[in-house]
Design a protein around this motif. Structure first.
Motif, short mmCIF file in Angstrom:
data_model
loop_
_atom_site.label_atom_id
_atom_site.label_comp_id
_atom_site.label_asym_id
_atom_site.label_seq_id
_atom_site.Cartn_x
_atom_site.Cartn_y
_atom_site.Cartn_z
N ILE A 43 0.87 -1.18 0.00
CA ILE A 43 0.00 0.00 0.00
C ILE A 43 0.90 1.21 0.00
O ILE A 43 1.52 1.55 1.00
N PHE A 45 1.73 4.47 0.51
CA PHE A 45 1.27 5.73 1.10
C PHE A 45 2.09 6.93 0.64
O PHE A 45 1.71 8.07 0.85
N HIS A 100 1.53 -6.48 5.52
CA HIS A 100 1.29 -5.23 4.78
C HIS A 100 1.57 -4.00 5.60
O HIS A 100 1.94 -2.95 5.09
N LEU A 101 1.31 -4.15 6.90
CA LEU A 101 1.42 -3.01 7.79
C LEU A 101 2.79 -2.36 7.70
O LEU A 101 2.92 -1.14 7.76
N LEU A 104 3.11 -0.24 4.64
CA LEU A 104 2.30 0.97 4.82
C LEU A 104 3.03 1.97 5.70
O LEU A 104 3.13 3.15 5.39
N PHE A 108 4.41 5.52 4.48
CA PHE A 108 3.83 6.69 5.16
C PHE A 108 4.94 7.56 5.74
O PHE A 108 4.93 8.79 5.60
N ASP B 4 -6.19 -5.98 4.48
CA ASP B 4 -5.50 -4.88 3.80
C ASP B 4 -6.28 -3.58 3.93
O ASP B 4 -5.75 -2.53 4.22
N THR B 7 -6.16 -2.26 7.43
CA THR B 7 -4.85 -1.71 7.72
C THR B 7 -4.75 -0.32 7.12
O THR B 7 -4.31 0.64 7.75
N LEU B 8 -5.20 -0.24 5.89
CA LEU B 8 -5.13 1.02 5.15
C LEU B 8 -5.93 2.10 5.86
O LEU B 8 -5.46 3.21 6.11
#
Lengths: 295, 411
Positions: A43, A45, A100-101, A104, A108, B4, B7-8
């Motif tokens: 993801i 960010f 995933h964290l 992210l 970020f 996901d 989390t996002l």
């Protein structure tokens, strides 16, 4: 009754057109996010910061090297894309095995650092960047509104880019490799495809898309360090509504939500920043995988 | 997949929380005055206020000469991110934990109003420079706040009044949807109606976070009002003016930038900003004293000329330190309201605003100026941006004392 309806229509038609322009930016940005998420499962960010970098690099090219808008349209995505390669190789690639964290949090943090550096260097109120001479001048009279030429260009350019990206991923051999690697990377590698390099380049391509959107945005919005972060939260909502990782979903949702937001600005302007999130909540309740996502 | 998304969203929700972390911890010491500069350090008002305000306050500490009288002064800084809850949390921490005596600047009217309440409750002081709402010295005035640099009433009457006089008798507002925008629209509407004009309509845009103003500009065009009043500030105004030019709005309608400061003009560039009429209480190139002040601080501001917000922080801090030195540190720290009373009793004088005074309702009094932004050809050098159109003397520039509804004013 009919008169009132016609009046409403007259009021709404221009807003629909403007909604398309904003939708073009949402589509471009969420497209990049979808490509990155689909391939890397990251993801990203930092996407807003990379969008902002695209605009700033365009400004630097013009003011430091004298390279005009059209050159920046090509060079800026390449430069920011190269920056993406460095990020992916040195940092992001180390996190693929983790939750995933972590990706992210890393992206970020990178976004905060990048924005902070630009804010320190260039201040917060932004830098002037004019549209190219060919697209300035009197706005086009559509009968019901005056539309600046540059905004028409943005919509056309965004649609072409979205279509091209979709074609590359769905219809070419390269796209087939990409999609295969998403499903089963070791198998694709066994066929002799350099998967890590492909992943790096995919990330770079996603970042370059953000930078391209940034160059397109530079003449419309003030080129300032916060320009990405004001977009990115909305764009994430767009991605969630469209379905994470769905290319077509993010493009259609991007344009569609631009329209919804545009209409809200007439009916109840105070809610125009909120409406997308209301829709997101409803979509999540009804279709948790998003409108175009596969559960 | 659901993970996901969660989390996002969790990550997105965490964004505002970060950055509000406490900076430092210190015990209050008897002989030390603590000045906290609380403002927008990272958002839309950063360039006009932000680190430049801190630099201005540090300059004031130096110029006040209190160090020579054995008084220690500490300057703290905080970023309220334009969020009233963050602003009041930092204000409370500063006062309760760090022993801060005065909170200076406080950009963003909603944050200013929040801190206004905190300093009253804790009997400390707010010297507000960047917050604009005239309510600070009106309906919600209190004995702990001085409103220093400018306010919405002054802007409405100076810029708005000039536009109405020039024939702009029908208006449409594009207003930032928070305390400041509302106050500025209200005060300007009063001016318009008093002069026999009318307000055709208005549209309120979310703050912060609006980047595209085209929809609002289009509604303004459709209204066919003669004047489109921008009741917003900072990057919002910059984007509005830029996009108004893009849509050809200034061809048929006049744009009234009700609050624009020099850093906004700098960011827009003279090509886009030329011809705009705006009101400020300070411009670096007004006279020898303002030039001297600007040259003194611009080094600490990265070469940028100080804005009226930053200059106001200097003037406010300087006057406070004068008063505190006269009263003695112990007494100045004991009661914010008493120190403010002393500040009101003393005439003010500094390089920024020249001689002035502070009224019973907490309004600092000095002249205001109507400027026109120069065309690129007229500008002789960097930061040479304004032509002086008119000076409103101190006695006329501000809302009459009896009209604000301030309870501190005995009628």
């Amino acid at each position: 009754m009919l008169e009132e309806l016609l009046f409403q229509l007259e009021m709404s038609a221009p807003q629909i057109v403007l909604g398309l322009v904003n939708g073009a930016f949402y589509a471009l940005l969420s497209l990049g996010l979808a490509v990155i998420f689909g391939m890397l499962n990251v993801i990203n960010f930092a996407h807003g910061a990379q969008f902002m970098m695209g605009a700033f690099v365009a400004w630097m090219l013009l003011n430091w090297l004298g390279i005009p808008y059209w050159g920046a349209l090509v060079l800026s995505p390449l430069i920011v894309g190269a920056f993406g390669v460095v990020l992916e190789r040195t940092m992001i690639s180390r996190l693929y095995k983790l939750d995933h964290l972590y990706g992210l949090l890393l992206t970020f943090g990178l976004a905060l650092i990048i924005e902070g550096v630009f804010r320190n260097q260039f201040g917060s109120s932004g830098l002037p960047y004019s549209p190219p001479a060919a697209l300035t001048g009197a706005p086009i009279d559509l009968g019901f509104m005056m539309l600046p030429k540059y905004r028409v260009w943005v919509v056309v350019a965004a649609m072409v880019i979205c279509l091209a990206t979709w074609l590359v991923i769905e219809k070419t051999r390269l796209g087939a490799y990409l999609r295969a690697a998403t499903e089963n990377a070791p198998l694709v590698q066994a066929f002799g495809v350099n998967v890590p390099r492909m992943i790096t380049l995919t990330y770079a391509a996603g970042v370059a898309l953000a930078a391209l959107a940034g160059v397109l945005a530079a003449p419309i919005y003030s080129v300032n360090p916060g320009m990405g972060s004001s977009f990115i939260i909305t764009v994430f909502a767009v991605v969630v509504i469209g379905g994470m990782g769905s290319i077509l979903g993010s493009v259609i949702t991007g344009f569609g939500l631009g329209l919804v937001e545009g209409l809200t600005k007439v009916v109840y302007p105070e809610a125009s920043a909120t409406v997308i999130f209301v829709i997101m909540a409803i979509v999540l309740l009804a279709r948790p995988a998003g409108l175009f996502g596969r559960a | 997949m659901t993970i996901d998304r969660r989390t996002l969203l969790g990550g997105a929700a965490a964004v505002p929380v970060l950055g509000a972390l406490p900076w430092r911890s210190a015990r209050a010491q008897a002989n030390t005055l603590r000045l906290g500069v609380l403002t927008d350090m990272s958002g839309t008002y950063r360039d006009g206020s932000g680190p430049g305000s801190v630099a201005a306050v540090r300059q004031a500490v130096q110029d006040s000469g209190v160090a020579g009288r054995g008084i220690n002064v500490e300057v703290l800084q905080g970023d309220h991110q334009n969020k009233p809850d963050v602003a009041s949390t930092i204000a409370r921490q500063w006062i309760d934990r760090d022993g801060v005596d005065v909170i200076i600047d406080v950009a963003t009217s909603s944050c200013a109003l929040a801190v206004h309440g905190v300093v009253k409750e804790k009997n400390r002081i707010m010297l507000n420079s960047t917050g604009a709402t005239a309510d600070l010295t009106g309906s919600v005035c209190n004995p702990n706040t001085i409103h220093w640099t400018y306010d919405t009433w002054m802007l409405a009457n100076s810029t708005g009044g000039a536009m109405v006089k020039a024939g702009g008798d029908s208006w449409f507002f594009i207003t930032a949807d928070y305390a400041f925008g509302h106050a500025l629209e209200r005060d300007t509407s009063d001016v318009i109606k008093k002069a026999g004009g009318r307000v055709i309509g208005s549209v309120r845009h979310p703050f912060p976070g609006t980047t595209d103003f085209s929809s609002f500009l289009l509604q303004a065009q459709q209204s066919r009002a003669k004047v489109v009043g921008l009741a917003n500030a900072g990057v919002d105004t910059i984007n509005s003016v830029k996009q108004a030019a893009e849509f050809g709005l200034p061809r048929r309608q006049k744009l009234a930038v009700l609050l624009m400061i020099i850093s906004d003009v700098h960011s827009l560039g003279l090509q886009t900003a030329q011809g705009l009429v705006l009101s400020e209480t300070f411009y670096w190139d007004l006279n020898d004293r303002t030039r001297a002040f600007a040259n003194k601080v611009k080094g600490a501001m990265g070469g940028a000329m100080p804005s009226m917000w930053q200059a106001g922080c200097y003037s406010a801090a300087l006057h406070y330190l004068k008063a505190a030195a006269e009263m003695g540190v112990a007494q100045a720290k004991a009661s914010g309201a008493e120190t403010v009373t002393r500040m009101k009793a003393m005439p003010t004088d500094d390089d920024v605003f020249g001689p002035g005074s502070i009224r019973a309702d907490g309004r600092k009094i000095h002249p205001s100026y109507l400027f026109e932004v120069k065309a690129p050809g007229e500008s002789k050098g960097p930061w040479d941006y304004y032509k002086l159109v008119r000076t409103t003397p101190a006695e006329e520039a501000w809302r009459p004392l009896n009209e604000g509804g301030c309870s501190l004013v005995r009628t």
